[in-house]
Design an enzyme around this catalytic site. Structure first.
Site, PDB file in Angstrom:
ATOM      1  N   HIS A   1       0.892  -1.328   0.003  1.00 27.07           N
ATOM      2  CA  HIS A   1      -0.102  -0.126   0.051  1.00 27.07           C
ATOM      3  C   HIS A   1       0.883   1.022  -0.024  1.00 27.07           C
ATOM      4  O   HIS A   1       2.394   1.095   0.296  1.00 27.07           O
ATOM      5  CB  HIS A   1      -0.848   0.146   1.288  1.00 27.07           C
ATOM      6  CG  HIS A   1      -1.529  -1.080   1.616  1.00 27.07           C
ATOM      7  ND1 HIS A   1      -3.065  -0.981   1.298  1.00 27.07           N
ATOM      8  CD2 HIS A   1      -1.250  -2.551   2.259  1.00 27.07           C
ATOM      9  CE1 HIS A   1      -3.629  -2.442   1.726  1.00 27.07           C
ATOM     10  NE2 HIS A   1      -2.517  -2.933   2.395  1.00 27.07           N
TER      11      HIS A   1
ATOM     12  N   GLU B   1       2.531  -0.739   4.524  1.00 25.37           N
ATOM     13  CA  GLU B   1       2.003   0.470   3.916  1.00 25.37           C
ATOM     14  C   GLU B   1       3.746   1.147   3.635  1.00 25.37           C
ATOM     15  O   GLU B   1       4.675   1.486   4.330  1.00 25.37           O
ATOM     16  CB  GLU B   1       1.652   1.530   4.926  1.00 25.37           C
ATOM     17  CG  GLU B   1       0.211   0.928   5.334  1.00 25.37           C
ATOM     18  CD  GLU B   1      -0.828   1.497   4.417  1.00 25.37           C
ATOM     19  OE1 GLU B   1      -0.539   2.151   3.414  1.00 25.37           O
ATOM     20  OE2 GLU B   1      -1.905   1.014   4.669  1.00 25.37           O
TER      21      GLU B   1
ATOM     22  N   HIS C   1      -2.644  -2.795  -3.247  1.00 31.64           N
ATOM     23  CA  HIS C   1      -3.816  -2.833  -3.050  1.00 31.64           C
ATOM     24  C   HIS C   1      -4.740  -2.566  -4.197  1.00 31.64           C
ATOM     25  O   HIS C   1      -5.682  -2.842  -4.266  1.00 31.64           O
ATOM     26  CB  HIS C   1      -3.859  -1.361  -2.185  1.00 31.64           C
ATOM     27  CG  HIS C   1      -5.302  -1.536  -1.155  1.00 31.64           C
ATOM     28  ND1 HIS C   1      -5.334  -0.389  -0.308  1.00 31.64           N
ATOM     29  CD2 HIS C   1      -6.227  -2.343  -0.923  1.00 31.64           C
ATOM     30  CE1 HIS C   1      -6.421  -0.629   0.339  1.00 31.64           C
ATOM     31  NE2 HIS C   1      -6.956  -1.878   0.144  1.00 31.64           N
TER      32      HIS C   1
ATOM     33  N   ASP D   1      -3.319   2.160  -4.910  1.00 31.25           N
ATOM     34  CA  ASP D   1      -2.076   2.492  -4.400  1.00 31.25           C
ATOM     35  C   ASP D   1      -1.533   0.862  -4.572  1.00 31.25           C
ATOM     36  O   ASP D   1      -2.077  -0.132  -4.477  1.00 31.25           O
ATOM     37  CB  ASP D   1      -1.959   2.746  -2.789  1.00 31.25           C
ATOM     38  CG  ASP D   1      -2.971   2.062  -2.153  1.00 31.25           C
ATOM     39  OD1 ASP D   1      -4.162   1.677  -2.269  1.00 31.25           O
ATOM     40  OD2 ASP D   1      -2.538   1.350  -0.725  1.00 31.25           O
TER      41      ASP D   1
END
Length: 197
Positions: free
Chosen positions: A55, A137, A173, A183
C-alpha cells in the site's frame, strides 16, 4: 541494500533484519519500532498468511513527515490538526508494517494476527484478503517516486516475512481492490522490486 545512503547511521539502519518471532513481531532495534494498533483481530482458523499486499499512505495526503500515520493507526490522530482529517474521523484501520521515507520500519500488528488494511478485496476469487494477507504501507503517494531506502527495506522485510510465513504472491492494494484503490500507484516500480527478489 543498493543505493542506501553511505553514512554510519544508514549502515546501522540497513543492517540485516532479524527473524520475525513466533509471536509475529519483528524484534525492535535500530530502525525498527513497535507501535501496537488496536485495529486487528484473530485470523479465521488461525490461517497462515500467504499474500503480501503493498500500500501507500501519507497524512495529510502528500505530506511525508511527522507521526500522523502512526497516530491514525493507533486511533489517536488529532482530527483538528488538518482540515483533511475530517475525511477519516471515524475510520479504524491498520497495517502490519509501515516503511517510512528514510527506510525506518514501524510495526503495528503481529503478522500472526489480522490487520485491517485491505478492506473490500479479492485475490484469486477469494474475498476478504485481510484473512490471509500481510499488509505493508509505504509512506508515499501514487505519483511520487519511492525512495531508495524504501525499496531496500521492502526487499529485506519481504525476505524475513517469507521466512516466517508461506508467502506465495505479492499484490498492490490496487490489484485486490480495483476501482476502489489505486495504491501503491504508478510511482511504484514493480520491475525494480521483483528484480531484487
Amino acid at each position: 541494500m543498493a543505493n542506501a545512503p553511505d553514512t554510519p547511521a544508514a549502515k546501522q539502519l540497513f543492517s540485516a533484519l532479524p527473524a520475525i518471532g513466533a509471536d509475529g513481531w519483528l524484534p525492535s532495534g535500530p530502525g525498527v519500532l513497535h507501535r501496537p494498533s488496536p485495529n486487528h483481530d484473530a485470523r479465521p482458523n488461525a490461517e497462515d498468511p500467504y499474500l503480501l499486499v503493498i500500500h501507500n499512505i501519507s497524512l495529510p495526503p502528500g505530506v511525508f513527515q511527522g507521526n500522523c500515520i502512526i497516530d491514525f493507526f493507533q486511533n489517536c490522530l488529532d482530527i483538528n490538526a488538518d482540515p483533511w482529517f475530517e475525511n477519516i474521523r471515524d475510520v479504524h484501520v491498520s497495517a502490519h508494517f509501515l516503511i517510512r521515507r528514510d527506510g525506518a520500519i514501524v510495526q503495528f500488528v503481529p503478522t500472526v494476527l489480522r490487520a485491517w488494511h485491505a478492506g473490500v478485496s479479492v485475490f484469486e476469487g477469494r474475498e476478504h484478503c485481510n484473512d490471509f494477507s500481510i499488509g505493508i504501507e509505504l509512506e508515499g503517494a501514487d505519483t511520487v517516486p519511492y525512495t531508495d531506502a524504501q525499496y531496500a527495506r521492502l526487499d529485506q522485510l519481504a525476505d524475513v516475512i517469507r521466512t516466517r510465513h508461506p508467502i506465495r504472491a505479492v499484490q498492490g492494494h490496487q490489484h485486490i481492490a480495483p476501482g476502489r484503490k489505486t495504491d501503491p500507484g504508478e510511482a511504484f516500480d514493480w520491475a525494480r522490486f521483483w528484480g531484487r527478489r
